[in-house]
Design an enzyme around this catalytic site. Sequence first.
Site, mmCIF file in Angstrom:
data_model
loop_
_atom_site.group_PDB
_atom_site.id
_atom_site.type_symbol
_atom_site.label_atom_id
_atom_site.label_comp_id
_atom_site.label_asym_id
_atom_site.label_seq_id
_atom_site.Cartn_x
_atom_site.Cartn_y
_atom_site.Cartn_z
ATOM 1 N N ASP B 308 -39.905 13.775 -4.429
ATOM 2 C CA ASP B 308 -38.529 13.400 -4.741
ATOM 3 C C ASP B 308 -37.767 14.634 -5.169
ATOM 4 O O ASP B 308 -38.316 15.483 -5.860
ATOM 5 C CB ASP B 308 -38.549 12.396 -5.893
ATOM 6 C CG ASP B 308 -38.215 11.014 -5.403
ATOM 7 O OD1 ASP B 308 -37.521 10.917 -4.373
ATOM 8 O OD2 ASP B 308 -38.651 10.052 -6.047
ATOM 9 N N PHE B 378 -14.945 7.704 -17.025
ATOM 10 C CA PHE B 378 -15.253 7.513 -15.607
ATOM 11 C C PHE B 378 -15.491 6.035 -15.329
ATOM 12 O O PHE B 378 -16.150 5.352 -16.092
ATOM 13 C CB PHE B 378 -16.512 8.315 -15.279
ATOM 14 C CG PHE B 378 -16.997 8.148 -13.868
ATOM 15 C CD1 PHE B 378 -16.539 8.977 -12.850
ATOM 16 C CD2 PHE B 378 -17.914 7.151 -13.559
ATOM 17 C CE1 PHE B 378 -16.988 8.826 -11.561
ATOM 18 C CE2 PHE B 378 -18.365 6.990 -12.253
ATOM 19 C CZ PHE B 378 -17.906 7.837 -11.253
ATOM 20 N N ALA B 380 -16.379 3.252 -11.961
ATOM 21 C CA ALA B 380 -16.799 3.210 -10.561
ATOM 22 C C ALA B 380 -15.611 2.980 -9.642
ATOM 23 O O ALA B 380 -15.638 3.346 -8.477
ATOM 24 C CB ALA B 380 -17.832 2.115 -10.355
ATOM 25 N N THR B 382 -12.224 4.048 -10.215
ATOM 26 C CA THR B 382 -11.365 5.232 -10.063
ATOM 27 C C THR B 382 -12.143 6.439 -9.589
ATOM 28 O O THR B 382 -11.626 7.301 -8.924
ATOM 29 C CB THR B 382 -10.702 5.586 -11.408
ATOM 30 O OG1 THR B 382 -11.746 5.862 -12.353
ATOM 31 C CG2 THR B 382 -9.843 4.454 -11.910
ATOM 32 N N ASP B 522 -42.163 7.191 -8.937
ATOM 33 C CA ASP B 522 -42.229 6.467 -10.202
ATOM 34 C C ASP B 522 -41.564 5.097 -10.137
ATOM 35 O O ASP B 522 -41.965 4.174 -10.817
ATOM 36 C CB ASP B 522 -41.641 7.299 -11.339
ATOM 37 C CG ASP B 522 -40.241 7.813 -11.003
ATOM 38 O OD1 ASP B 522 -39.727 7.474 -9.907
ATOM 39 O OD2 ASP B 522 -39.674 8.543 -11.821
ATOM 40 N N ASP B 526 -40.500 2.915 -4.971
ATOM 41 C CA ASP B 526 -41.460 3.859 -4.394
ATOM 42 C C ASP B 526 -42.788 3.187 -4.073
ATOM 43 O O ASP B 526 -43.618 3.754 -3.380
ATOM 44 C CB ASP B 526 -41.752 5.000 -5.381
ATOM 45 C CG ASP B 526 -40.579 5.943 -5.518
ATOM 46 O OD1 ASP B 526 -39.818 6.065 -4.548
ATOM 47 O OD2 ASP B 526 -40.429 6.531 -6.598
#
Lengths: 572, 686
Positions: B308, B378, B380, B382, B522, B526
């Site tokens: 990863d 912040f 999601a 804008t 993890d 996965d």
Amino acid sequence: MTLIGWSQILSFFALLLVLTKPLGAYLFRVFEGDTQPLPRVLGPVERVLLRLTGAADRREQTWLEYSGALLAFSVVGMVILYGLQRAQHLLPLNPQGLGAVGPELAFNTAASFVANTNWQSYAGESTMSYLTQMVGLAWQNFVSAAAGLGVALALARGFTRRPGPEGAKTLGNFWVDVTRATLYVLLPVSFVVALFFVSQGMLQNFAPYHELTTLEGAKQTLAMGPVASQEVIKMLGTNGGGFFNANSAHPFENPTPLTNLVQMLLIFVIPAALTYTYGKMAGDTKQGWVLFSAMSLLFFAGVAAAYAAESQPNAAVASAAVTQDGNMEGKEVRYGVPASALFATVTTDASCGAVNSMHDSFNPLGGLVPLVNMQLGEVIFGGVGAGLYGILIMVVLAVFIAGLMVGRTPEYLGKKIESREMKLAMLYVLIFPLFILGLSAVAAVIPQGVSSLNNAGPHGLTELLYAFTSGTANNGSAFAGLNANTPFWNISLGLAMLGGRFLMIVPALAIAGSMVGKKVVPVGPGTFPTNGALFTGLLVSVVLIVGALTFFPALSLGPIVEHFLAGAGKVY
Amino acid sequence: MSSASSKPASLFDASLLKPALVDSLRKLHPRDVARNPVMFVVWAGSILTTVLVVKDLVSPRTDGAPLWFTVSVTLWLWFTVLFANFAEAVAEGRGKAQAGALRKMRKDTTARRLANGVEERVPAPDLRKGDLVVCEAGDLIPGDGEVVEGIASVDESAITGESAPVIRESGGDRSAVTGGTKVLSDRIVVRIAVNPGESFLDRMIGLVEGAARQKTPNEVALHILLVGLTVVFLLACVSLVPLALYSGVPLSGTAVVALLVCLIPTTIGGLLSAIGIAGMDRLLRKNVLAMSGRAVEAAGDVDTLLLDKTGTITLGNRMATELLPMPGIRMEDLAEAAQLASMADETPEGRSIVTLVKDTYKMRPRELAAHHATFVPFTAQTRMSGCDLSEPQPRSIRKGAVDAIVKHVQAQGGAVPAELATVSGRIGDAGGTPLAVADGARLLGIVHLKDVVKGGIKERFDRFRAMGIRTVMITGDNPRTAAAIAREAGVDDFLAEATPEAKLALIRTEQGKGKLVAMTGDGTNDAPALAQADVGVAMNTGTQAAKEAGNMVDLDSNPTKLLEVVEVGKQLLMTRGTLTTFSIANDVAKYFAILPALFMGVFPQIAPLNVMRLTSPFSAILAAVIFNALIIIALIPLALRGVRYRPLGAAALLRRSLLIYGVGGVIVPFIGIKAIDVLLTTVGLA
């Protein structure tokens, strides 16, 4: 040793080297190509023969089917050959009126020729009719070689085939392989070279034996027969069974130094070429040249040792008032020491067993070389097919040890070597000590064994060890000095020959069967290369170690002790 | 565990030696010896010579071998068996010591089981899969499971050796808890995931004790080789008796047994199981728990490694590295705006912008309060954050994804410079993320956020490459960004915009090409890939699902730990291979010691074969037997530690090993046997 002697040895090898690639490529075309040579002439013949064996569809076989076909073919061949010998007095082409062959001898001979050994407990000219020699023995000389070739091809296919997503199980078709080997390879070469041999003075007739009076007035019988036509396949198929008792030392069976050279080349040429064929099958000719190099190294070591040993005077005649230029006892003057030492090495490297000198009369270390050559497993070029599949088993062992040492599950040509292959490879390896040491140990202490020996002491032990080695290794050469035509020897040697042939072929084919379907791991920097000098060295060491460690104790009581005793003036 | 991982225990810990000595005696039981055919032959030979000793004592003979010789050989044959047993016992002892420490952790705790909403106290061993238990601050978690309710800090030092507490919460990728760890704060409800005896701790104890140890595939194959060689030598030695009889050489039973024991591969045969146990133990010391030896061996064969990106190759967070003003904008203005927009932004990216401005542009962070600023977080929707200032004049400063800021600026009638697309494109190509900054309707410029590749990672990938392992980076980034990071980190390939399905497909493709794939992971998503991979290393911090899908768990949760796992896997094979080679190569010298000794009585002429010039036939045979026994003891440290692995490439590695263990294996016993012979002569034994 002389410069002339070495130049003979080196020019022999140079000729072999020249022939390897073209013949190897030809074999590849015959067995793996889409079209075979001379399709309009030989194609119909092939189709007819395959229809006879029921393999007209050329369907591929699994390892079990392949082994089954081979074993069935061999059993039938053995029964026919046995019957032919037992009934030869009733059959035509017997101008000398030779009687039926005894049951033990007939068994021994049938086993011997089916197992591509050609051990002969008899003298050809006084035992076998022309029909037995031509229809029985010569037939087996062709097809037993072809069968060995088939096993080698099957094992090679097992290693080199790239299975598709649905896997792979098949290894080719036994009948197709045997037919093509005979039709495209063995027969044409035999035909052409036989003509050459006749031109050199070799016999080819059906005449009864000549009764002559010699200059001294003694009576002598001069044996005749169709020699040349049998002689090529005797060499080319690494069979070695002589038409005459004296084998290639006989002037009618090996008349000139030139025929001597050609005979040696015939012995080595197919086994050598097969390494190139194998390289082509693997898609990397270097893989083949590695095998060729390993074989060549062992060949040169053997020939150098034999030549050096035979260049020494013979201790047995040291007291006689003769000047010895090397050990000439039991050697033909027309070949001399180098060509005899070379022939002895070649014939025991490959499982041929033809002889042009008496190995029994070699100096102890000179006699050690042929013995060791065979005990290494007939992998120094080896028998037709047998050499390749033998060395490939050694490759499996070498790859396994090397793979562990680089910290990776061992793999060969991208295919993993796992416990099943190890099990089969060890079974294969065990056959030699089991038959050679086991039977020698028995023969050394029972009267039936010891009473056949012509010599006492270590030399007698060598004779005995040599016989079982030659039988198990399917070589067929005799050390001589042993009266092998007794029930004990005929039966024990017969079993050794059958064991050394078929008990080794079956594990080899089983390995082919388990390898063929394996996924191929792409080569990366983590996989060690099996196409370089390092691997060649490793392979040679494994061959030497496996052979030497197994037989060193027995050898030390035979030729090795004899050598030291001879040094101290004690001869047998 | 913590003690084991922090201090490398000495190979021969005094406290381990005594039980090991006792164990090596106990292992003389036929049942134990029979498991190892090579040592079984030695054991049977020892019994045979013991019988011969007793026979000589009862009815002394004058013609045979002297009594002192038969007794000494017999003793040293027994020592050979004992030394092999000792090697195994030491290896097991080290595991047992660890298991003891682990077992102490498995105290009988009382669990608070929830049954129909009612709490009841039951002993932990009574818990079954699916039970719900409550754990509060100070409680030991009674079993492996998954947090289904609440959040807590947990001390997992007992398992991982890491003293800092970790957060475990319901849902997401940090929900797995391990039995025996301790809740430090808060309250969680755990759904027990395993039945008694199957827990993580139980499996760990089983593994280190060797109880669950099965022979790995290569071990089985090697075993077959060794057994085959033993049979070959058995045939060689047994057949020697009649052959010698023919030659008029009397062979004593003791001498033949001595020859046999010296020839069969006792060195590797005696150390084989110790090597395997020590390998698992070594892995555990690196804090990796392998569920099977097979997995460790497979690790040595891995061709492709999937990693990863986030957290493995790069630090978890992107960092601001550069400010790029638009034409006509002063750098100071951009820097100031970027700083203001990030002042209250607590995300690592936001903090990195403040740090960059402070360090590079020497602008002190200002007090937002002095500007009467309001922080705009912040969202999601804008996809911007920033702040609104009321003094000295009202300003609205925003930073965010380029397209979001462009929309924001255009909505206020501002112009978007053509430069913007060029600059942000360039940043994307370099593997970075462009972040646009606007002051009202004015687009000021771009902050270059960069994925920071972990220090030293490139060297580790070089090491993988030297081993022949191809590394593939897996990331959700777009291909351009992924390519840039892949280049910087030095991975061989990458899978961009990866979904769980894409990962699985990639593994299958690689496997279809015949490659062995390892992967670390993890998260629950996965799990399918971990299960599909040949070697799946789950992080201990990961979910229960991931841990169950993988065949190894890394207690340190360090994704590049796979390097060590691969090395241990390779070491295991190499140690076996080199010792096998050594063992077989030794036979050459032993032949030269024993064979002349056997035959010299009857054939004194073969004295030249006695190349070592050993004093007498008896001293020669005894010296070979003693050497054969002592070499086992001498190689125990190597067997336990493993041959050092060097990523040299296979050919170089093979050449090296052949030189050291092959050629060395031929030479060493010549020296050793001669030295022992000299010693025997000096003390007057021979």
